[in-house]
Design a protein around this motif. Structure first.
Motif, short mmCIF file in Angstrom:
data_model
loop_
_atom_site.label_atom_id
_atom_site.label_comp_id
_atom_site.label_asym_id
_atom_site.label_seq_id
_atom_site.Cartn_x
_atom_site.Cartn_y
_atom_site.Cartn_z
N UNK A 72 0.87 -1.17 0.00
CA UNK A 72 0.00 0.00 0.00
C UNK A 72 0.91 1.23 0.00
N UNK A 73 0.99 1.94 -1.12
CA UNK A 73 1.95 3.06 -1.22
C UNK A 73 1.65 4.20 -0.25
N UNK A 74 0.41 4.33 0.19
CA UNK A 74 0.11 5.43 1.11
C UNK A 74 0.56 5.13 2.53
N UNK A 75 0.60 3.84 2.92
CA UNK A 75 0.99 3.48 4.28
C UNK A 75 2.40 2.91 4.37
N UNK A 76 2.82 2.18 3.40
CA UNK A 76 4.12 1.53 3.44
C UNK A 76 5.18 2.43 2.81
N UNK A 78 9.15 2.86 1.62
CA UNK A 78 10.36 2.09 1.31
C UNK A 78 11.44 2.35 2.36
N UNK A 79 12.39 1.43 2.50
CA UNK A 79 13.40 1.56 3.57
C UNK A 79 14.33 2.77 3.41
N UNK A 80 14.45 3.33 2.25
CA UNK A 80 15.38 4.44 2.06
C UNK A 80 14.81 5.78 2.48
N UNK A 81 13.56 5.83 2.99
CA UNK A 81 12.98 7.11 3.45
C UNK A 81 13.24 7.30 4.90
#
Length: 81
Positions: A72-76, A78-81
């Motif tokens: 889910x792009x709104x909740x998950x 990526x680790x690089x943020x």
């Protein structure tokens, strides 16, 4: 003299007509080649559409519990943020 004039006129008319006939023959051949190519491409496109439908069916019918988590792009993030 009029007979020689008629022959010259016929010769002057026949050369452009022959040129046009040659051009028409080449154009007819070109149209046939293009028609065959369009038919081949149409068959290729139909085959690709069938392949895409099969892939979509496989994706839709696949079980999501195979270790692939939904994203889910709104909740998950990526680790690089």
């Amino acid at each position: 003299m009029t007979e020689a004039k008629n022959i010259d006129e016929q010769a002057s008319f026949s050369a452009p007509i022959e040129d046009l006939q040659v051009r028409i023959a080449f154009l007819d051949d070109l149209v046939e080649q293009l028609d065959a190519e369009v038919a081949r491409q149409g068959a290729d496109i139909a085959d690709l559409k069938k392949q895409m439908q099969l892939l979509y069916q496989r994706v839709d019918s696949s079980d999501r519990s195979d270790g692939i988590a939904s994203f889910d792009p709104s909740n998950d993030r990526p680790p690089h943020y």
